[in-house]
Design an enzyme around this catalytic site. Structure first.
Site, PDB file in Angstrom:
ATOM      1  N   ASP A  19       0.821  -1.203   0.000  1.00 40.99           N
ATOM      2  CA  ASP A  19       0.000   0.000   0.000  1.00 40.99           C
ATOM      3  C   ASP A  19       0.858   1.258   0.000  1.00 40.99           C
ATOM      4  O   ASP A  19       1.904   1.321   0.649  1.00 40.99           O
ATOM      5  CB  ASP A  19      -0.891  -0.014   1.246  1.00 40.99           C
ATOM      6  CG  ASP A  19      -1.774   1.211   1.359  1.00 40.99           C
ATOM      7  OD1 ASP A  19      -2.616   1.416   0.469  1.00 40.99           O
ATOM      8  OD2 ASP A  19      -1.611   1.969   2.335  1.00 40.99           O
ATOM      9  N   GLU A  72       1.259  -0.394  -5.152  1.00 41.21           N
ATOM     10  CA  GLU A  72       0.319   0.697  -5.399  1.00 41.21           C
ATOM     11  C   GLU A  72       1.160   1.972  -5.439  1.00 41.21           C
ATOM     12  O   GLU A  72       1.442   2.579  -4.418  1.00 41.21           O
ATOM     13  CB  GLU A  72      -0.744   0.800  -4.306  1.00 41.21           C
ATOM     14  CG  GLU A  72      -1.806   1.833  -4.646  1.00 41.21           C
ATOM     15  CD  GLU A  72      -2.297   2.645  -3.454  1.00 41.21           C
ATOM     16  OE1 GLU A  72      -3.224   3.462  -3.641  1.00 41.21           O
ATOM     17  OE2 GLU A  72      -1.742   2.516  -2.356  1.00 41.21           O
TER      18      GLU A  72
END
Length: 650
Positions: free
Chosen positions: A319, A372
């Site tokens: 993330d 990401e």
């Protein structure tokens, strides 16, 4: 009952200490935390915790009525800052915390175990002594073939989901489904929808349900909200036995401010930076890891390794990589500290990410490491030895933003924004991309995917069907957040179930069927996935037809007869006698039409088969004359000896 404590036992060798302090220990979960063992014929638990700036550390728990004095740990004499002790008679499931008295400012904390494998269900916050060994995995067939299912030339279509709001028991006080209930209901649904993988939003233990799992306190603990660690293993095992891979969202970019977690762990900024310009995340109100501290690197890499090792996770989606890479991320001038060269790149984070990927791929060569990363930082998915970060895949945020922006325009204006359709192919093979339509696009007042589409209800559905048809044909692996496949009108809410009742409406049911068929088509047509990351798998036919809001291209495999021709008409007009250049003469079958009646579309198309003409077009010797449905996407394939899937207009 008395619980004597001993200090002449340790799970940590001199080599473990050396690797830990060098930032090269990748399996700290085997050494730290609480572990059952037998010492001098006595059963008990060995505890170990890193707190170098503590004056004293003791274990408080159910087994000593949470006394701060009953079971003090002893500091190792090797300068490692590790406190240890063996406590007899501690049993499975008992809760505990570390009582830490700092050397500084008389700070006293009760901390959950950074290496705890299980915890009390929030809002309680103690760790539980838990044995995670001995689960009887039955996924050997999946694990043996995982390298094929996760390969770059394999079809990878991911269903992203939040476990607590996918489906709830409304009749039972709106409760979550458990891990074991999901092993029945979710597995059946994913098979019906033809997904290859599921991606779970973070399952590492977190205090605040409203953080969706992104504010972590337990990097080795599966959240207890849905069951025990073995229950989660059962879910993953069941998914594997049904041919579905499991990706887990993992958050090394920041951690929660809750005081029972990592923050100010021993009275000092142990896991984080002391200076808030480096250690505090202004956008998320969370704490940033100190990637330059070797022990922190060992901790984080061990966490990622743990989930692949003990839970058979098939992929890690890292993330917020951009927030790690840039020192000035979400900061104004003067609110950040430049690196030693005066730049804005977090050099320590870069080295950490490289080491992370080297370590994980070194141990598990057949997993997926997914970034990401929302900027143009170079070589995210290139090998470390050529200067890259070493990830396997990167979310293509540029494609997502451009596509959703384009689709939001009324068709009459799209001709002026044609570049937003075509620009992605200028950089489409610079990285190994995954195309995400994720949870981030349907929260915080952004509206649901269906409500981003213009027009009346029928037009909105046509637009969304065309978006999905375009997405599945575009190079790159695929990801769709739950609810997108049923065209949920409401924004996603973590507090309630998806609106499954919408499937009583044929439009919603038709879209769901189309997503299932597209996933099947993507899996079975090699041209749609074999060269997802290579230029030889894609060729424009016409990318300049902005006046008609049309684009056309061909997806190719290593066999000519497998080529799939894709034509997208993003105008609201039917295009009669639309010319499309093709390489070979013959009959072409329309194998997909987003406006098919199967999907409650407007049933405009080519009635199954189109015969080529000896008329050159688009630099090709032959051509087809097509009837393009408005707001529609069609796939065509030359009829030969290869298997075809017929989802055409009849």
């Amino acid at each position: 009952m008395s619980h004597p404590i001993s200090y002449d036992v340790s799970r940590l060798s001199e080599l473990d200490i050396y690797l830990f302090r060098q930032g090269n220990h990748t399996k700290l979960y085997e050494k730290f935390g609480s572990h059952f063992m037998v010492h001098e014929g006595k059963e008990g638990v060995c505890f170990a915790v890193w707190a170098p700036n503590a004056h004293s550390v003791s274990v408080r728990g159910d087994f000593n009525d949470y006394s701060v004095d009953a079971h003090p740990l002893r500091l190792r004499e090797d300068g490692s800052g590790i406190w240890e002790g063996f406590i007899e008679g501690v049993e499975q499931g008992l809760t505990y915390k570390y009582h830490i008295v700092s050397k500084f400012h008389n700070i006293v904390h009760d901390k959950s175990d950074p290496f705890g494998f299980y915890a009390e269900e929030p809002s309680k916050s103690a760790s539980r002594v838990w044995n995670i060994e001995g689960y009887g995995w039955e996924d050997s067939a999946w694990m043996l073939d995982r390298h094929e299912n996760n390969a770059h030339n394999a079809p990878i279509s991911v269903y992203e989901m939040h476990m607590g709001s996918w489906r709830r028991k409304v009749e039972e006080d709106n409760r979550f489904l458990t891990y074991r209930e999901l092993a029945v209901e979710l597995v059946a649904y994913l098979k019906e929808m033809n997904y290859t993988h599921v991606e779970f939003m973070p399952l590492t233990e977190y205090p605040f349900f409203g953080s969706w799992g992104y504010q972590v306190v337990g990097y080795f603990a599966a959240t207890s909200r849905f069951g025990t660690p073995q229950d989660l293993m059962f879910l993953i095992d069941t998914l594997h036995q049904n041919g579905i891979g499991v990706i887990m969202d993992w958050v090394p970019s920041h951690f929660a401010v809750d005081m029972h977690g990592l923050i100010n762990f021993d009275g000092t900024a142990l896991y984080e930076h002391e200076d808030p310009r480096q250690g505090y995340h202004p956008e998320w109100g969370s704490i940033i890891f100190n990637y330059g501290r070797n022990e922190v690197k060992s901790f984080l890499i061990s966490s990622a390794m743990f989930w692949c090792d003990k839970y058979h996770i098939d992929g890690i989606r890292v993330d917020a990589v951009a927030s790690m890479l840039y020192l000035n991320y979400a900061r104004k001038e003067g609110e950040w500290i430049p690196n030693k060269y005066g730049g804005d790149i977090n050099l320590e984070a870069v080295e950490f990410l490289k080491k992370l990927n080297i370590s994980l791929y070194g141990e598990f060569s057949d997993i997926l490491m997914i970034a990401e990363e929302s900027t143009a930082y170079p070589m995210v998915t290139r090998p470390v030895d050529v200067g890259g970060l070493g990830f396997g895949f990167k979310w293509n945020m540029g494609w997502m933003h451009d596509s959703l922006k384009y689709m939001s325009y009324d068709p009459i204006y799209r001709q002026h924004h044609h570049h937003q359709l075509t620009f992605s192919m200028w950089y489409g093979f610079d990285e190994n991309f995954m195309l995400p339509l994720s949870h981030d696009e349907v929260v915080h007042m952004k509206g649901s995917l269906i409500n981003k589409m213009p027009g009346d209800t029928n037009q909105k559905f046509a637009h969304l069907r065309s978006l999905y048809g375009y997405m599945m044909a575009h190079p790159g692996k695929k990801l769709l957040f739950m609810g997108g496949e049923i065209a949920q009108f409401a924004e996603w809410s973590f507090e309630r179930s998806l609106d499954w009742h919408l499937l009583e409406n044929p439009l919603h049911k038709g879209l769901q069927k189309m997503v299932s068929d597209l996933n099947r088509l993507y899996r079975e047509e090699r041209a749609l996935h074999l060269y997802d990351e290579k230029r030889e798998g894609f060729e424009w036919i016409d990318d300049r037809d902005h006046t008609h809001n049309c684009i056309s291209f061909v997806r190719k495999s290593d066999i000519g007869d497998e080529s799939v021709y894709v034509v997208c008409n993003f105008s609201d007009q039917t295009r009669e006698n639309f010319p499309l250049g093709v390489l070979e003469a013959g009959e072409y079958r329309e194998i997909f039409n987003s406006q098919s009646h199967y999907y409650e579309g407007w049933n405009i198309g080519n009635e199954g088969i189109v015969t080529s003409r000896n008329e050159p077009m688009h630099g090709r010797e032959f051509s087809l004359s097509l009837k393009l449905p408005p707001l529609g996407v069609v796939y065509l394939k030359r009829i030969g000896n290869q298997k075809t899937i017929d989802m055409s207009i009849q």
